[in-house]
Design an enzyme around this catalytic site. Structure first.
Site, PDB file in Angstrom:
ATOM      1  N   TYR A 123       0.824  -1.220   0.000  1.00 56.61           N
ATOM      2  CA  TYR A 123       0.000   0.000   0.000  1.00 56.61           C
ATOM      3  C   TYR A 123       0.858   1.269   0.000  1.00 56.61           C
ATOM      4  O   TYR A 123       0.320   2.367   0.028  1.00 56.61           O
ATOM      5  CB  TYR A 123      -0.928   0.002   1.215  1.00 56.61           C
ATOM      6  CG  TYR A 123      -1.899  -1.141   1.201  1.00 56.61           C
ATOM      7  CD1 TYR A 123      -1.454  -2.442   1.421  1.00 56.61           C
ATOM      8  CD2 TYR A 123      -3.236  -0.948   0.968  1.00 56.61           C
ATOM      9  CE1 TYR A 123      -2.320  -3.506   1.388  1.00 56.61           C
ATOM     10  CE2 TYR A 123      -4.116  -2.017   0.946  1.00 56.61           C
ATOM     11  CZ  TYR A 123      -3.647  -3.295   1.146  1.00 56.61           C
ATOM     12  OH  TYR A 123      -4.508  -4.355   1.122  1.00 56.61           O
ATOM     13  N   LYS A 170       4.691 -14.142   5.537  1.00 59.27           N
ATOM     14  CA  LYS A 170       5.113 -15.135   4.545  1.00 59.27           C
ATOM     15  C   LYS A 170       6.646 -15.043   4.525  1.00 59.27           C
ATOM     16  O   LYS A 170       7.269 -14.823   3.478  1.00 59.27           O
ATOM     17  CB  LYS A 170       4.476 -14.790   3.179  1.00 59.27           C
ATOM     18  CG  LYS A 170       4.617 -15.862   2.144  1.00 59.27           C
ATOM     19  CD  LYS A 170       3.743 -17.079   2.383  1.00 59.27           C
ATOM     20  CE  LYS A 170       3.990 -18.141   1.332  1.00 59.27           C
ATOM     21  NZ  LYS A 170       3.373 -19.448   1.675  1.00 59.27           N
ATOM     22  N   ASP A 203      -0.635 -18.586   4.729  1.00 61.18           N
ATOM     23  CA  ASP A 203      -1.472 -19.638   4.123  1.00 61.18           C
ATOM     24  C   ASP A 203      -1.989 -20.590   5.200  1.00 61.18           C
ATOM     25  O   ASP A 203      -3.185 -20.914   5.256  1.00 61.18           O
ATOM     26  CB  ASP A 203      -0.721 -20.379   3.007  1.00 61.18           C
ATOM     27  CG  ASP A 203       0.752 -20.619   3.317  1.00 61.18           C
ATOM     28  OD1 ASP A 203       1.229 -20.158   4.382  1.00 61.18           O
ATOM     29  OD2 ASP A 203       1.428 -21.278   2.515  1.00 61.18           O
ATOM     30  N   ASP A 227      -5.465  -6.760   5.738  1.00 61.54           N
ATOM     31  CA  ASP A 227      -6.627  -6.346   4.948  1.00 61.54           C
ATOM     32  C   ASP A 227      -7.466  -7.576   4.596  1.00 61.54           C
ATOM     33  O   ASP A 227      -8.683  -7.626   4.805  1.00 61.54           O
ATOM     34  CB  ASP A 227      -6.109  -5.650   3.675  1.00 61.54           C
ATOM     35  CG  ASP A 227      -7.221  -4.989   2.876  1.00 61.54           C
ATOM     36  OD1 ASP A 227      -8.382  -5.058   3.306  1.00 61.54           O
ATOM     37  OD2 ASP A 227      -6.926  -4.404   1.818  1.00 61.54           O
TER      38      ASP A 227
END
Ligand code: NAI
Length: 330
Positions: A123, A170, A203, A227
């Site tokens: 962002y 991640k 995940d 988000d």
């Protein structure tokens, strides 16, 4: 009497804002409101998406209640929300998701709060076309912002009697960016021995959230995962119509629902005002108006429990019918 700025926003924004302010007034909230504009309506009327005077009003008053604004996908202007968060340095988004009696969900006993870093990551808006067939977006993560949000999440957990913070990254793939976010979370966690600390890859976190959400408490996330995951937790607890949010910075706070402007149901009376009403409850608590916050929350919870619901939750009440019932039930 607290001075606040109110932005009605686009789409269903004006309907749910009107409903929320009616309920807040009925609950005894003492608010001196300055109405300002932002989003597609502001662009049409004032030629600017985020007029300087809107920002000035929030800077002066310190607190805003904001309706959702429309951001077209793809080419065109940048998101008003991203601009607002960056300009006011609203670095922490807090998004609670909790089961509500009367709202049908797949799971019971879910009570999760997502703490989302609000200023960096994809962002940051660093994006370019390298050539006409190659687009590049930069995922920007800094040590200072990561440390700041980790400290915020642990402080928030401690203040609110929470037991566990799960950091979601991640870091196995984005070794530098997410790796640094994780490293900062680990460092801060050492200062909070009373809070359990857990590390999860995004995940795996999604799989576990979809199968055993009761195991989660506070989620500490970089911007993008926060988000997405806060929509996931909203889905677990009744959908976007019920999910409130708060954006905090140093000296400023903006309260808004997680959902967007829902243009397809704007003007039909189908909008669920609960998410905006719960966001207003968070704002009233922030302002120290606890009695009005409790009364307003009681009205909403009792209405929903009685089965008086809007269409998204399986009922047939319109936004204004629902609001009248909330006021009756306070
Ligand atoms: P959305 O959240 O507006 O809608 C997603 C789905 O949920 C739609 O089916 C909608 O009808 C439903 N929905 C959302 N809020 C509801 C409510 N209160 N009551 C009943 N149903 C509700 O997301 P979408 O469609 O992706 O985005 C629409 C616009 O909103 C876009 O321009 C997007 O950029 C903007 N947006 C703005 C946000 C903000 O201002 N904070 C946040 C998210 C999106």
């Amino acid at each position: 009497m607290n001075k606040i700025t109110v932005i009605e926003g686009d789409g269903i924004g004006p309907e749910i804002t009107k409903a929320t302010l009616e309920a807040a007034r009925a609950a005894g909230a003492e608010l001196d409101i300055e109405f300002m504009s932002a989003g597609a309506n502001a662009l049409k009327e004032e030629g600017e998406l985020l007029p300087a005077k809107t920002l000035e009003s929030i800077k002066k008053r310190g607190v805003a209640l904001k309706g959702p604004v429309t951001t077209p996908i793809g080419k065109g202007f940048r998101s008003v929300n991203v601009a607002l968060r960056k300009t006011l340095n609203l670095y922490a988004a807090v998004r609670p998701a909790k089961n509500i009696e009367g709202v049908k969900t797949h799971f019971e006993g879910v009570d999760i709060v997502t703490v989302r870093e609000n200023t960096e990551d994809l962002y940051a808006g660093i994006e370019e076309m390298q050539d006409k067939d190659t687009a590049r977006s930069i995922k920007l993560i800094t040590r200072s912002a990561s440390t700041r949000i980790a400290r915020f999440a642990f402080d928030w957990a401690l203040k609110n009697g929470r037991k566990k913070v799960s950091v979601i990254t991640k870091a196995n793939i984005c070794k530098f960016s997410d790796g640094m976010f994780l490293d900062c979370a680990r460092n801060i966690a050492k200062n909070y021995p009373q809070i359990n600390f857990e590390e999860l890859l995004v995940d795996n976190a999604c799989m576990q959230l979809a199968s055993a959400p009761q195991n989660f408490d506070v989620l500490l996330c970089p911007n993008l995962y926060g988000d997405i995951i806060s929509d996931l937790t909203a889905g677990l607890t009744g959908g976007l119509g019920f999910a409130p949010g708060a954006n905090y910075g140093d000296g400023f706070a903006v309260f808004e629902a997680v959902h967007g402007s829902a243009p397809t149901i704007a003007g039909t009376g189908k909008a669920n005002p609960c998410a905006m009403m719960f966001s207003c409850v968070l704002m009233l608590r922030h302002l120290g108006q606890a009695a009005a916050a409790d009364k307003m929350e009681r009205g909403v919870l009792k209405t929903v429990k009685s089965g008086f619901l809007t269409a998204d939750a399986g009922g047939s009440a319109t936004c204004s019918e629902f609001t009248r019932e909330v006021i009756k039930n306070m």
